[in-house]
Write a protein that holds these residues in place. Structure first.
Motif, PDB file in Angstrom:
ATOM      1  N   TYR A 176       3.066  11.841   2.869  1.00 49.56           N
ATOM      2  CA  TYR A 176       1.631  12.136   2.841  1.00 49.56           C
ATOM      3  C   TYR A 176       1.054  11.585   1.545  1.00 49.56           C
ATOM      4  N   LYS A 177      -0.062  10.889   1.670  1.00 56.23           N
ATOM      5  CA  LYS A 177      -0.762  10.374   0.489  1.00 56.23           C
ATOM      6  C   LYS A 177      -2.135  11.017   0.386  1.00 56.23           C
ATOM      7  N   GLU A 211      -3.346  10.428   4.250  1.00 55.58           N
ATOM      8  CA  GLU A 211      -2.765   9.314   4.999  1.00 55.58           C
ATOM      9  C   GLU A 211      -1.299   9.651   5.228  1.00 55.58           C
ATOM     10  N   ARG A 212      -0.914   9.814   6.493  1.00 59.07           N
ATOM     11  CA  ARG A 212       0.459  10.192   6.815  1.00 59.07           C
ATOM     12  C   ARG A 212       1.218   8.979   7.340  1.00 59.07           C
ATOM     13  N   THR A 213       2.432   8.784   6.818  1.00 60.16           N
ATOM     14  CA  THR A 213       3.277   7.674   7.253  1.00 60.16           C
ATOM     15  C   THR A 213       4.637   8.219   7.657  1.00 60.16           C
ATOM     16  N   LYS A 214       5.099   7.812   8.835  1.00 62.50           N
ATOM     17  CA  LYS A 214       6.457   8.164   9.243  1.00 62.50           C
ATOM     18  C   LYS A 214       7.406   7.084   8.757  1.00 62.50           C
ATOM     19  N   ILE A 215       8.491   7.513   8.122  1.00 60.06           N
ATOM     20  CA  ILE A 215       9.505   6.596   7.609  1.00 60.06           C
ATOM     21  C   ILE A 215      10.765   6.753   8.459  1.00 60.06           C
ATOM     22  N   TYR A 274       1.455  12.392  -3.785  1.00 64.98           N
ATOM     23  CA  TYR A 274       2.247  12.115  -2.588  1.00 64.98           C
ATOM     24  C   TYR A 274       3.156  13.302  -2.300  1.00 64.98           C
ATOM     25  N   PHE A 275       3.331  13.588  -1.011  1.00 61.29           N
ATOM     26  CA  PHE A 275       4.401  14.471  -0.551  1.00 61.29           C
ATOM     27  C   PHE A 275       5.400  13.592   0.200  1.00 61.29           C
ATOM     28  N   ALA A 276       6.685  13.851   0.037  1.00 57.44           N
ATOM     29  CA  ALA A 276       7.720  13.136   0.785  1.00 57.44           C
ATOM     30  C   ALA A 276       8.734  14.137   1.314  1.00 57.44           C
TER      31      ALA A 276
END
Length: 492
Positions: free
Chosen positions: A104-105, A93-97, A183-185
């Motif tokens: 990335y989760k 699950e990718r989220t743009k912040i 998680y990747f950040a």
């Protein structure tokens, strides 16, 4: 008189004997000793190298002036990751912040296990145009030559971002099932403080109530032999804390006028005096972090160093003097003071109406922003000099070396190479990790690259580069850490 002399000699002999005994007995072996060793994964190394080179070619530069921000480069970086790592972008699950930072989760099957966070940053520092002709290869060429990958971000920090993606892509290709959520950040503005990237990511996690078993960011490295004084082996240093950062602007305002009728002290002169006062009153030295590192390495140091370091009741002034004699080691034992910017009149025959200087402080964990400001006021002791604090953050807390994250990292480094010693240390610069203490108490900083002074000089400098062998081993290290953390997880 003879009895007095004998008594003095006896006391001196006793001190020498005590010091020598402590040198022999004080430091015990604190290194992890592997029961087995890791067989590195096999993958297409050339393709991985080419992908890092491709990432380097994208000029994701951070500028102090936000008006110079180039969104197209960061969009290109995000698109490249999608294209090059298809399994990740199917599974995660990718989220743009804040539009450009990425989270990335990778969901694990066991919700009772606290997740782990692996970090890196996609942005790089700019390249001074006047240095372009001094680069062996253009800074955004991603040239691979003679076992090196050249370019801005090769070490700091696209190698971390890409190595993490390579490692996870390989796990997914192998069909591994994660038990612990990972998680990747990847922030997009670490090089200018991380407030639009990592800080927003940390707030995102905090708002969702996510807490981490540990966080791993960039920061530590493997020091080649000779880089760690009195230690003949390679040493992997893991950051367990980082210094704070603080700027103070000194301001003197006067009426100005013609330089032919100056006051006794111009604003520029008053500012100069204030700077000299600060430079002549450095902060006191603190050996606590030196000891934290040496305690892990002491049994491997030469005998003379063991005698000196184990008898600081007697030798502390000598240790401090030696460390303070070198600017790099001096920075590791005290809050540093550096006057970096000066301004006054714009013409040689005009008295300045406003004279300013910026002094930068890198703050030890035992000092605070308020304490630094108070100390500066006391040292300058001049009401004509006004102080303005900006871009300030306190030093980080100190993470324990007994937590799961540190233990896994220590074990994995040693299981790859038992000749590499491992020790905690304090990072002197700043990293994005500083924002994450509200979501984890266990925050560490390490990247698997072997450095010497020449390689270090390229970071933020000319000819930044990473050995291809180190990059490949960095992928293997992350692969094993993810395996230990999430595929066959130890309980946190």
């Amino acid at each position: 008189m003879k009895k007095v002399g004998l008594s003095v000699l006896g006391v001196f002999s006793l001190i020498v004997i005590v010091a020598l005994v402590k040198g022999v007995t004080h430091y015990t072996d604190q290194q992890y000793h592997p029961k087995s060793y890791i067989t590195p994964i096999v993958f297409n190394e050339q393709k991985a190298i080419n992908r890092l080179a491709k990432a380097i070619r994208i000029p994701t530069v951070s500028y102090d002036d936000p008006e110079n921000f180039e969104p197209a480069s960061f969009n290109s970086m995000a698109s490249m990751l999608v294209d090059e790592f298809p399994n990740i972008h199917t599974a995660a699950e990718r989220t743009k912040i804040n539009d450009y930072s990425l989270v990335y989760k990778f969901k694990g099957s066991d919700p009772s296990l606290k997740p782990a966070l692996f970090m890196g940053h996609m942005d790089v520092v700019s390249v001074d145009e006047i240095t372009l002709d001094k680069w062996t290869h253009p800074p955004f060429s991603g040239t691979v030559e003679n076992g090196m990958i050249y370019g801005r971000g090769a070490i700091d920090d696209k190698s971390t971002v890409m190595a993490l993606m390579e490692a996870m892509e390989h796990h997914l290709t192998e069909g591994h099932t994660l038990k612990r959520t990972i998680y990747f950040a990847f922030g997009h503005d670490e090089e200018v403080g991380g407030k639009q990237g990592a800080k927003r990511i940390a707030e995102y996690f905090e708002q969702s109530g996510t807490k981490f078993e540990f966080v791993l960011d960039e920061g530590g490295v493997i020091l080649k032999p000779g880089m760690m004084p009195n230690i003949s082996q390679e040493v992997a240093i893991i950051g367990v804390a980082e210094k704070g950062f603080m700027n103070i602007r000194l301001v003197v305002e006067q009426d100005g006028g013609h330089s032919s009728t100056p006051p006794e002290h111009t604003g520029a002169g008053i500012i100069a005096q204030a700077i000299v006062k600060l430079e002549n009153a450095p902060f006191p030295a603190d050996l606590s972090f030196t000891n934290l590192t040496f305690d892990k390495l002491g049994s491997y140091a030469d005998f003379g160093a063991r005698v000196v370091m184990s008898n600081q009741w007697l030798t502390a002034p000598i240790v401090k003097h030696v460390l303070l004699s070198n600017s790099k080691t001096a920075a590791s034992i005290r809050t540093t003071t550096a006057a970096t910017m000066l301004s006054a009149s714009s013409k040689s025959n005009v008295l300045p109406t406003q004279s300013t200087a910026v002094v930068n402080f890198r703050i030890m964990p035992n000092h605070s922003i308020d304490e630094i400001k108070s100390y500066v006021e006391q040292v300058i002791d001049d009401p004509k000099v006004k102080l303005e604090v900006f871009m300030a953050n306190n030093a980080s807390p100190v993470s324990t070396t007994e937590a799961l994250g540190y233990k896994l990292l220590e074990q994995t480094i040693r299981e790859f190479d038992k000749n590499v010693l491992v020790a905690p240390y304090m990072v002197q610069g700043g990293t994005d990790a500083k924002y994450f203490y509200r979501v984890s108490d266990s925050i560490y900083r390490f990247m698997r690259v072997k450095v010497d002074n020449e390689l270090l000089s390229g970071m933020h400098g000319i000819d930044e580069r990473i050995p291809t062998d180190d990059y490949i081993k960095g992928i293997q290290l992350f692969h094993e850490l993810i395996y230990k953390t999430a595929v066959v997880p130890a309980l946190g």
